[in-house]
Design an enzyme around this catalytic site. Structure first.
Site, PDB file in Angstrom:
ATOM      1  N   ASP A 189       0.949  -1.378   0.019  1.00 42.04           N
ATOM      2  CA  ASP A 189       0.022  -0.019  -0.014  1.00 42.04           C
ATOM      3  C   ASP A 189       0.845   1.166  -0.126  1.00 42.04           C
ATOM      4  O   ASP A 189       1.445   1.691   1.095  1.00 42.04           O
ATOM      5  CB  ASP A 189      -0.775  -0.030   1.342  1.00 42.04           C
ATOM      6  CG  ASP A 189      -2.073  -0.929   1.076  1.00 42.04           C
ATOM      7  OD1 ASP A 189      -2.390  -1.660   1.911  1.00 42.04           O
ATOM      8  OD2 ASP A 189      -2.666  -0.808  -0.200  1.00 42.04           O
ATOM      9  N   ASP A 215     -10.561  -4.691  -1.763  1.00 42.23           N
ATOM     10  CA  ASP A 215      -9.526  -4.093  -0.854  1.00 42.23           C
ATOM     11  C   ASP A 215     -10.085  -3.167   0.239  1.00 42.23           C
ATOM     12  O   ASP A 215     -10.643  -2.200   0.079  1.00 42.23           O
ATOM     13  CB  ASP A 215      -8.748  -3.361  -1.623  1.00 42.23           C
ATOM     14  CG  ASP A 215      -7.328  -2.945  -0.870  1.00 42.23           C
ATOM     15  OD1 ASP A 215      -6.471  -2.110  -1.413  1.00 42.23           O
ATOM     16  OD2 ASP A 215      -7.264  -3.504   0.471  1.00 42.23           O
TER      17      ASP A 215
HETATM   18  C1  DX5 Z   1      -6.287   1.076   2.284  1.00 42.25           C
HETATM   19  C2  DX5 Z   1      -5.357  -0.058   1.714  1.00 42.25           C
HETATM   20  C3  DX5 Z   1      -5.989  -1.433   2.164  1.00 42.25           C
HETATM   21  C4  DX5 Z   1      -5.882  -1.653   3.473  1.00 42.25           C
HETATM   22  C5  DX5 Z   1      -6.495  -3.027   4.029  1.00 42.25           C
HETATM   23  O1  DX5 Z   1      -6.166   2.400   1.846  1.00 42.25           O
HETATM   24  O2  DX5 Z   1      -5.561   0.115   0.438  1.00 42.25           O
HETATM   25  O3  DX5 Z   1      -5.032  -2.399   1.311  1.00 42.25           O
HETATM   26  O4  DX5 Z   1      -4.611  -1.698   4.085  1.00 42.25           O
HETATM   27  O5  DX5 Z   1      -6.511  -3.382   5.165  1.00 42.25           O
HETATM   28  P1  DX5 Z   1      -7.589  -3.790   6.097  1.00 42.25           P
HETATM   29  O6  DX5 Z   1      -7.675  -5.344   5.820  1.00 42.25           O
HETATM   30  O7  DX5 Z   1      -7.003  -3.658   7.619  1.00 42.25           O
HETATM   31  O8  DX5 Z   1      -8.848  -3.076   5.742  1.00 42.25           O
HETATM   32 ZN    ZN Z   2      -4.567  -1.549  -0.685  1.00 42.33          ZN
END
Ligand code: DX5
Ligand code: ZN
Length: 225
Positions: free
Chosen positions: A34, A185
């Site tokens: 990310d 996501d």
């Molecule tokens: C948010 C990111 C995601 C996030 C997912 O901006 O793009 O990939 O890190 O994390 P969880 O699974 O905790 O929602």
């Molecule tokens: Zn992400």
């Protein structure tokens, strides 16, 4: 077949190698990187994600699934191509041009640039972006990333209205015989996984739910079912 891409955004400091190796043994399909620039979203993880990508490249053969949440898409592509990722996904909303045709041309040029560098391409859309806005690019890309939370941080709740977007996209690609992965996501866990899979997602990104589990493999296997 459903695949899992573990977001390493919330990896505990000083436990990075243990976490990466644990995820490898647990058979995550990808590491989800990310990349946030502090402009497109308020958090800045840029340098940390360069460090993590370099480290993973050195100790693991598993593919990198790079999610760019940045304004300078081309600059970030150059920075992350050096880690030979499996795929680079940029946000449709990051390409700003009031002239519709010029905006389309810029997006197609970015897609071409990533492919010319031997990397697959994805386009990500935020919860409020209409799914129809990505249709014209689908024939040229490998994956559409439907954000099921507002991009910018981990640990958020899945936004229910995004489930319909997955369904609509799935119907559209089936009706038009388009071969493309649908990645979701944000807020993906054992309680929400079935809904997004039934809707048509075939790659699930999960960060918090996996990283907080005692046994990564148990949850990754569950998410894949
Ligand atoms: C948010 C990111 C995601 C996030 C997912 O901006 O793009 O990939 O890190 O994390 P969880 O699974 O905790 O929602
Ligand atoms: Zn992400």
């Amino acid at each position: 077949m459903v695949e899992v891409s573990t977001s390493i955004l919330s990896m505990k400091e000083k436990e990075e190698s243990k976490t990466i190796m644990g995820l490898e043994i647990a058979k995550t399909d990808y590491f989800h990187i990310d990349v946030m620039d502090g402009k497109f979203v308020s958090k800045n993880t840029y340098e940390k994600m360069i460090e993590y990508s370099s480290y993973i490249k050195r100790i693991s053969n598993l593919p990198l699934d790079v999610h760019l949440m940045v304004e300078d898409v081309r600059g970030a592509i150059d920075d992350f191509l050096s880690f030979e990722p499996n795929i680079i996904t940029f946000h449709l909303e990051a390409i700003k041009n009031s002239d519709k045709e010029k905006k389309k041309e810029e997006i197609l040029n970015i897609i071409k640039y990533i492919k010319e560098n031997n990397c697959k391409v994805g386009i990500a859309i935020k919860p409020d972006t209409k799914i129809e806005e990505v249709y014209e690019f689908l024939p040229y890309i490998h994956m559409c990333l439907i954000m099921t939370v507002e991009p910018g941080k981990g640990g958020q709740e899945l936004i229910e209205t995004t489930i319909d977007k997955i369904k609509i996209l799935k119907n559209y690609i089936d009706e038009n015989n388009i071969e493309i992965d649908i990645e979701v996501d944000g807020g993906i866990n054992l309680a929400t996984a079935d809904k997004v899979k039934e809707a048509g997602a075939n790659i699930l990104v999960s960060g918090t739910a996996i990283l907080m589990a005692n046994d990564y493999k148990v949850i990754i296997d569950e998410l894949k079912k």
